[in-house]
Design an enzyme around this catalytic site. Structure first.
Site, PDB file in Angstrom:
ATOM      1  N   CYS A  34      -7.460 -27.466   5.524  1.00 36.88           N
ATOM      2  CA  CYS A  34      -6.280 -26.746   6.015  1.00 36.88           C
ATOM      3  C   CYS A  34      -5.534 -27.584   7.053  1.00 36.88           C
ATOM      4  CB  CYS A  34      -6.666 -25.377   6.583  1.00 36.88           C
ATOM      5  SG  CYS A  34      -7.239 -25.401   8.296  1.00 36.88           S
ATOM      6  N   CYS A  92     -13.118 -28.469   5.458  1.00 38.53           N
ATOM      7  CA  CYS A  92     -11.881 -27.713   5.260  1.00 38.53           C
ATOM      8  C   CYS A  92     -10.675 -28.654   5.229  1.00 38.53           C
ATOM      9  CB  CYS A  92     -11.720 -26.691   6.378  1.00 38.53           C
ATOM     10  SG  CYS A  92     -10.218 -25.707   6.233  1.00 38.53           S
ATOM     11  N   ASP A 104      -7.968  -7.373   0.041  1.00 43.83           N
ATOM     12  CA  ASP A 104      -7.044  -7.594   1.159  1.00 43.83           C
ATOM     13  C   ASP A 104      -7.753  -7.142   2.424  1.00 43.83           C
ATOM     14  OD1 ASP A 104      -6.657  -4.557   0.817  1.00 43.83           O
ATOM     15  OD2 ASP A 104      -5.580  -5.027   2.661  1.00 43.83           O
ATOM     16  N   HIS A 120      -6.212 -21.358   9.531  1.00 37.12           N
ATOM     17  CA  HIS A 120      -7.568 -21.733   9.115  1.00 37.12           C
ATOM     18  C   HIS A 120      -8.306 -20.578   8.432  1.00 37.12           C
ATOM     19  CE1 HIS A 120     -11.520 -23.428   8.835  1.00 37.12           C
ATOM     20  NE2 HIS A 120     -11.961 -22.274   9.316  1.00 37.12           N
ATOM     21  N   ASP A 170       0.859  -1.180   0.000  1.00 35.46           N
ATOM     22  CA  ASP A 170       0.000   0.000   0.000  1.00 35.46           C
ATOM     23  C   ASP A 170       0.899   1.235   0.000  1.00 35.46           C
ATOM     24  OD1 ASP A 170       0.960   0.220   2.556  1.00 35.46           O
ATOM     25  OD2 ASP A 170      -0.937  -0.160   3.554  1.00 35.46           O
ATOM     26  N   CYS A 189      -7.457 -27.932  10.392  1.00 39.56           N
ATOM     27  CA  CYS A 189      -8.616 -28.831  10.374  1.00 39.56           C
ATOM     28  C   CYS A 189      -8.220 -30.288  10.127  1.00 39.56           C
ATOM     29  CB  CYS A 189      -9.629 -28.364   9.324  1.00 39.56           C
ATOM     30  SG  CYS A 189     -10.509 -26.875   9.845  1.00 39.56           S
TER      31      CYS A 189
END
Lengths: 373, 373
Positions: free
Chosen positions: B310, B308, B270, B339, B94, B313
């Site tokens: 991930c 999920c 974002d 997660h 940014d 998980c």
């Protein structure tokens, strides 16, 4: 396996130093070994994958903390601590005694055990020898420790002698409460106390080793004494322990303490020092200690330790680690902890190799120049 | 590659929703995409491996923070932000404007830029359009953002109109300071402002899109307005942006905001929300929000999200995650962050697939039932 078969095998010796293997329900440990401390079901900032990757063989869990939160019965309902935290290798649990006795003013010791107030909510609890074994049974650790009293540094001969009686009586009660091969499969280690009095250390070793434990620990060291006093007590006590059982020096984790301990015949160590130091930015390396917050590392693009193969050293520069530390970024805790634990695990691995190759004295002298005391 | 070749390719559309690719110096991004925020050279609590493993394609760095600490020139001497933090994929930075304008009382806006005091040590600094481009050049990001003024929610038409003039003038100066293919290889995005006034949004879009940027962002949303107002401005503004360039909705990261944004033709997002929520124990799942500290999860052995894949998980139960959170263990921040970011990255991946398969409206309606507003 047969409960009476030998769990510990000494594979090589070099002076008093020894290399061996210890069979536990969750696998074989190669000794000498350092055990990272996972107080509350996690080695602070790390996950099991981090620990596997650095070659950790066994970790430690704290009975006092896990009993209070989330509770040993809750963990038992999850299938034990291994399943709860997803760690498939061995776990040693302490008895909780050390933490409880550290709660100065919040606990009362009787012959039967110790009453204490929770540091979380002030609620009253009682740890007896039988109780701490029941808790450790619920946790399902591979190695349980007996309830003992770790006498504070500076305690006199009279207090230490009286405390010793309790520690021996409690050790017998712990053993009576659980028999490997009958009650379950977990190992149980006795603990030698005796403060800084050689006669009491001798007496404690005689009394504790008379009880058939699967291993023996030396407690009550690294409690405020000088390095010289610690070494003195270690040199006196270790030969009093049976050579056919593993020996565990509790709460010790500075690099030279490990090197000295192994030289005196110790097989196992644990300590919060490497992870606590890591979170404070103090890092062990093969070239000595590094305080990562120092300005000299601001633009240092080299790894923490040029001889280290840990995840942190393979990927990040001192400049980046300093930036993370100074910025109080959470990643700092993890990367530093990975390095310090890897360093100690690598140190004991190298010690083991040196023992097999009959060059432990050279190894010892090398590390003395790096970490002079 | 040729600086004038098309960096953005729209591969498929479904209504206003679009799926595409964006070429950057560090690789191709598949859009729509969510960008995890790595304020200080680390996505809080995570390392690059965590981000690669969850499929992150691009992350965001904050110019204001990196300029103050460790300093953009120091990072340039390290070879840029990618090398410093060991992240080989694209980075968007940014302009620092948003953070500086948030320093109420500590900054003075002039036509030339903004003077501000560091939140760390109170030292005085000045950001001009040229300065923030120079900083972002030092950081070596793949996509730079122009300096703009993000007007606070509730600003009136008069203030917003005046602010708009500055934002347009600054955008021209940023573009003049850096030309892709001549000055360097980084992309630069312009930012449309205009507060909550449609005439000003129209004017800003006209003025900003008249400047040849490699992409266009919508700024000044998610600053305190209602979801209805945000959507209203989004529906008004997005069609004013050229369809052949990527569109980036800044600072937006709630699941339904992404689903709505994509439905309106946004390609990039974002937000600190998923990682900040994660650290506060609020987790996004395919079945709705989970507040992991709730007592109902105390003995819940199921994963956070049954759908999920991930790391969190696949390995840990709600009971364990709740224990880590309640115990304030550092591992809690990391597992929760993994997660939440994985969830959003998976959400935009599914959105992309839905667009290719021409069923975005069904996708949109499904998520409306999970995250009603």
């Amino acid at each position: 396996m047969n409960a009476h078969a030998s769990l510990f095998t000494c594979q090589a010796t070099d002076g008093s130093a020894r290399a061996g293997t210890l069979i536990t329900p969750h696998g074989v440990i190669q000794t000498p070994i350092f055990m990272p401390v996972g107080t509350l079901g996690t080695v602070k900032s790390l996950d099991p994958h981090d620990l596997y990757a650095m070659g950790a063989q066994i970790i430690l869990g704290n009975t006092y903390h896990l009993y209070l939160r989330p509770g040993d019965e809750m963990i038992a309902r999850r299938g034990g601590l291994h399943k709860f935290m997803r760690w498939d290798k061995p776990i040693l649990t302490d008895s909780g005694g050390f933490q409880v006795f550290s709660l100065a003013g919040l606990r009362t010791i009787t012959d039967d055990g110790v009453e204490f107030s929770s540091h979380i909510d002030g609620s009253k609890h009682f740890f007896s020898p039988e109780k701490v074994i029941a808790i450790q049974t619920n946790l399902g650790s591979d190695i349980m420790m007996v309830l003992d009293e770790c006498v504070p540094y500076g305690a006199d001969h009279d207090y230490t002698a009286k405390s010793l009686k309790k520690t021996t009586a409690w050790a017998k009660r712990c053993r009576a409460a659980y028999t490997r091969g009958e009650t379950g499969n977990q190992l149980m280690f006795g603990i030698v106390q005796g403060g800084f009095f050689k006669d009491l250390r001798t007496q404690s070793a005689r009394e504790i080793t008379a009880i058939p434990f699967e291993g023996y620990a030396i407690g009550g060291l690294s409690v405020g004494e000088s390095k010289r006093e610690m070494l003195d007590m270690l040199e006196h006590t270790t030969p009093l322990l049976p050579s056919e059982k593993p020996r565990y020096l509790m709460g010790v984790g500075a690099p030279m303490d490990l090197v000295n301990g192994i030289r005196n015949g110790v097989d196992m160590f644990d300590c919060v020092l490497p992870t606590r130091n890591a979170r404070n930015g103090t890092l062990f390396t093969s070239l000595g200690k590094v305080n990562i917050k120092r300005a000299q590392y601001r633009e240092d693009d080299s790894p923490l330790d040029p001889h280290c193969s840990c995840y942190t050293c393979r990927n990040f520069s001192k400049a980046y680690l300093r930036h993370l530390y100074v910025s109080r970024e959470l990643l700092s805790y993890r990367l530093n902890s990975i390095h310090n634990l890897h360093f100690l695990l690598d140190l004991v691995k190298k010690a083991r190799k040196a023992i097999f190759e009959g060059r432990y004295e050279m190894f010892y002298k090398h590390w003395q120049t790096i970490y002079p005391e």
